[in-house]
Design an enzyme around this catalytic site. Structure first.
Site, PDB file in Angstrom:
ATOM      1  CG  HIS A   1       0.243   6.146  -0.829  1.00  0.00           C
ATOM      2  ND1 HIS A   1      -0.863   6.683  -1.466  1.00  0.00           N
ATOM      3  CD2 HIS A   1      -0.252   5.466   0.244  1.00  0.00           C
ATOM      4  CE1 HIS A   1      -1.962   6.342  -0.809  1.00  0.00           C
ATOM      5  NE2 HIS A   1      -1.618   5.595   0.227  1.00  0.00           N
TER       6      HIS A   1
ATOM      7  CG  HIS B   1      -1.860   1.144   1.291  1.00  0.00           C
ATOM      8  ND1 HIS B   1      -3.108   1.101   0.739  1.00  0.00           N
ATOM      9  CD2 HIS B   1      -1.728   2.385   1.828  1.00  0.00           C
ATOM     10  CE1 HIS B   1      -3.718   2.265   0.932  1.00  0.00           C
ATOM     11  NE2 HIS B   1      -2.897   3.057   1.600  1.00  0.00           N
ATOM     12  CD  GLU B   2       1.680   3.578   3.700  1.00  0.00           C
ATOM     13  OE1 GLU B   2       1.955   4.644   3.115  1.00  0.00           O
ATOM     14  OE2 GLU B   2       0.636   3.406   4.348  1.00  0.00           O
TER      15      GLU B   2
END
Length: 363
Positions: A21, A17-18
């Protein structure tokens, strides 16, 4: 080992997820000065040319930091590569990239599973299987001549149907007929026979016959036969899980009183994952895909402190032609973060208290 596997899956999903980003920012030339997996004290860190990479003590979380939020940053406030100075679309891509990464990764896990192991499918048939005879509860089934692996098709000429409702129906018939005979239509191999069964009465006055019941079903492993087939079957399973996730979310909203207790925190998720991981690798892959999709869906909700909340701010900016005042944004985000942390602490305490090992300790 299964607990470590479940924690490892959660940490991997947070990393994915990170990373979504981070890559969405860096590939657009946007500054990102921190990439952290976990919260709390730093265990390991590496200072790159532009970014500090860190591993922190609490693995169930993570964040990507931008110099926009760093008061000590020496980057000029008008630098075009600061996130806040980028066009609306660039910022939306960065904010939504974590959700997109989780969805892509979930699909990847499902494609791997159907390619290597296959999806488990259950085909239900009419009736209820007698999985075993529990003589210590009653000897009624044994007296009537019921055997293990018999299939009960009907009771008193009324068909039972299939799957879980069939078991519920059979149990209800038995429990409501203590000391009264019932006619069971039994399938045994290739033949069908009728047996008279008289349930015993238990201490509560309900009928029991001393059997273990299971659905009459076949388990089929559906494995892909080609790369294209794997992509198609993976997509079908992906769609099924996404639909189920939104259905569960809808039930939570429309029937909160009954479904709120089903909300799981990180402790409960790890416990469930540990149980699945102890069975086989296929279960662990499905667990990873399910949690990855749920993580994506929850993050896209328009709630403060989540990715969806930040996208809501961008939507307002796009419609109004200017952003919400920073003071309002900070107040909303801080309030949302406080509420989410409070919910997280509550779920951790509740799920820890419900662990069988903890309950056993206080007995």
């Amino acid at each position: 080992m299964s607990t470590l596997a479940a924690i490892g899956v959660l940490a991997l999903l947070i990393f994915v997820h990170e990373l979504g980003h981070f890559l969405a920012a860096r590939l657009q030339g946007i500054y990102a000065n921190k990439f952290s997996i976990g919260f709390g004290p730093v265990l390991l860190k590496y200072q790159g040319k532009q970014t500090e990479y860190a591993l922190r003590a609490l693995p169930l979380g993570g964040f990507v930091g931008f110099p926009d939020d760093d008061p000590d940053s020496d980057i000029p406030a008008n630098d075009p590569n600061l996130l806040r100075n980028r066009p609306l679309l660039d910022r939306a891509i960065v904010i939504s990239a974590g959700v997109i990464a989780n969805l892509i990764f979930a699909y990847f896990l499902l494609v791997v599973q159907v390619s290597v192991i296959g999806f488990q499918q259950i085909n239900y048939h009419p009736g209820v299987t007698v999985a075993g005879i529990a003589d210590n509860l009653s000897t009624a089934a044994g007296k009537a001549g019921i055997q293990a692996n018999d299939i009960v098709l009907a009771v008193d000429n009324e068909e039972l149907g299939s799957a879980k409702p069939a078991i519920v129906k059979l149990m209800a018939e038995i429990q409501t007929h203590p000391e009264r005979p019932l006619t069971f239509k039994i399938q045994r191999g290739a033949e069908t026979i009728d047996l008279q069964v008289t349930p015993d009465a238990n201490a509560e006055g309900k009928g029991q016959i001393g059997v273990k019941l299971a659905p009459n079903a076949d388990i089929i492993i559906d494995r892909s036969i080609s790369p294209i087939d794997a992509l198609v079957k993976g997509a079908n399973e992906f769609e099924r899980v996404v639909v189920l996730t939104f259905q569960g979310l809808s039930q939570l909203v429309t029937n909160f009183g009954e479904t709120a207790t089903q909300i799981a925190g990180p402790i409960k998720i790890v416990e469930i994952g540990s149980s699945i991981a102890s069975n086989n690798i296929a279960g662990l892959l499905q667990f990873g895909a399910l949690i990855s999709i749920n993580l994506a869906v929850m993050n896209i909700l328009p709630l403060p402190a989540l990715d969806g909340g930040q996208l809501a701010f961008l939507l307002f900016e796009g419609l109004a032609g200017k952003p919400l005042p920073m003071k309002i944004q900070e107040t909303v985000m801080q309030t949302g973060l406080f509420l989410l942390l409070g919910l997280g602490v509550f779920l951790v305490i509740r799920d820890t208290a419900n662990l069988s090992s903890v309950q056993q300790f206080f007995k």
